[in-house]
Design an enzyme around this catalytic site. Structure first.
Site, short mmCIF file in Angstrom:
data_model
loop_
_atom_site.label_atom_id
_atom_site.label_comp_id
_atom_site.label_asym_id
_atom_site.label_seq_id
_atom_site.Cartn_x
_atom_site.Cartn_y
_atom_site.Cartn_z
N GLU A 86 -9.83 -0.49 4.23
CA GLU A 86 -10.50 0.08 5.40
C GLU A 86 -11.92 -0.47 5.52
OE1 GLU A 86 -8.86 1.77 7.43
OE2 GLU A 86 -7.87 3.53 6.62
N ASN A 89 -8.46 -0.69 13.41
CA ASN A 89 -9.88 -0.85 13.04
C ASN A 89 -10.10 -2.12 12.22
OD1 ASN A 89 -8.57 -0.14 10.74
ND2 ASN A 89 -9.92 1.55 10.18
N ASP A 142 0.84 -1.21 0.00
CA ASP A 142 0.00 0.00 0.00
C ASP A 142 0.87 1.25 0.00
OD1 ASP A 142 0.92 -0.32 2.59
OD2 ASP A 142 -1.06 -0.47 3.52
N HIS A 202 -8.29 -3.05 9.61
CA HIS A 202 -7.89 -2.98 8.19
C HIS A 202 -6.67 -3.87 7.94
CE1 HIS A 202 -5.05 0.79 8.65
NE2 HIS A 202 -4.40 -0.32 8.92
P1 PGA Z 1 1.22 -0.76 13.02
O1 PGA Z 1 0.20 -0.60 11.83
O2 PGA Z 1 2.01 -2.00 12.76
O3 PGA Z 1 2.08 0.48 12.94
O4 PGA Z 1 0.42 -0.84 14.28
C1 PGA Z 1 -0.62 -1.66 11.48
C2 PGA Z 1 -1.60 -1.21 10.44
O5 PGA Z 1 -2.17 -0.11 10.58
O6 PGA Z 1 -1.82 -1.94 9.47
#
Ligand code: PGA
Length: 260
Positions: free
Chosen positions: A150, A143, A74, A145
């Site tokens: 999302e 959340n 992404d 995702h």
């Molecule tokens: P993080 O992000 O590893 O920084 O917690 C995970 C994500 O948002 O996919």
């Protein structure tokens, strides 16, 4: 688990160092079994210790440069590679450069093209041309995702540009040091991730406990995109004690729950 579900494994690490080692062992084992299998990789904080462990093994001569195509998961829309906060810059800094992977061999998903639909089609075709994804190393958003799929994102969600949710923008704010967080992302589709032969989901921290439980033990729902990961052929969850607390192997349909 229902009959359409694949195999799930939950590996729980009892320390940060073990989390890094366990994640690296799992990824290395998958590469050894299928050296040419395309690998898509998450950025964010969670995979960093695992990438650093892989890099340290490479520096010590214990791990050669992976020979598989590497695929970008992404990116923020409108953010250039030269911006150290771009997700590609993270991938380059933490994974490509330390493992001496030639950047020209990466299947890119750029957030700065004039025509993002064309970029998504080109990306999907490039992934298909290498036989689809063998391994997806994913993090879990606060959340639910995966990538920037999302909520709401269903299992057929394609590679596309998405508006970032308020939760993701709040979570990403820590990478942006007070600067305005981008409002859109471009992401590999959930459809493509679910077709991977193996998904390794890396989850660390007590703040991920509830969303991990909802993702692996709650009902499937577009409101929790990670809940569809139980459909993949092989799901390996590498979690630390804080994230996995209270989760039982039965809840996720796993026969084993080694705590290492
Ligand atoms: P993080 O992000 O590893 O920084 O917690 C995970 C994500 O948002 O996919």
């Amino acid at each position: 688990m229902s009959s359409r579900d694949g195999e799930a494994e939950l590996l729980v690490a009892s320390s940060d160092a073990t989390f890094a080692r366990l994640g690296a062992d799992v990824i290395r084992g998958i590469w050894d079994d299928c050296p040419g299998g395309a690998t898509i990789l998450a950025t964010g904080w969670t995979p960093i210790p695992v990438f650093r462990e892989l890099a340290a093994r490479h520096t010590r001569g214990e791990l050669s440069t992976p020979q598989c195509p590497i695929v970008q998961l992404d990116e923020y829309v409108g953010v250039e590679d030269s911006d150290p906060r771009s997700l590609y810059a993270w991938l380059d800094r933490e994974f490509l450069t330390p493992l001496e992977i030639d950047a020209s061999s990466v299947i890119r998903l750029r957030g700065t093209t004039a025509d993002s639909e064309e970029e998504c089609s080109r990306f999907e075709a490039a992934v298909a041309a290498v036989g689809g994804l063998h391994l997806a190393v994913l993090g879990l958003g606060p959340n639910g995702h995966v990538g920037f799929n999302e909520p709401p994102s269903g299992p057929t969600a394609r590679t596309r540009v998405v508006p970032l949710s308020p939760e993701s923008m709040a979570s990403n704010a820590r990478y942006w040091n007070g600067a305005e967080v981008p409002v859109e992302g471009i992401t590999a589709g959930l459809d493509l991730l679910l077709a991977a032969d193996v998904v390794v989901l890396l989850v660390a921290g007590a703040h991920k406990r509830e969303i991990l439980r909802r993702s692996v033990a709650g009902p499937e729902s577009p409101e929790v995109p990670a809940s569809y990961l139980r459909r993949v052929s092989r799901l390996i969850i590498v979690a630390d004690d804080d994230a996995a607390a209270g989760l039982t192997p039965e809840e996720i349909g796993s026969r084993h729950q080694p705590r290492i």
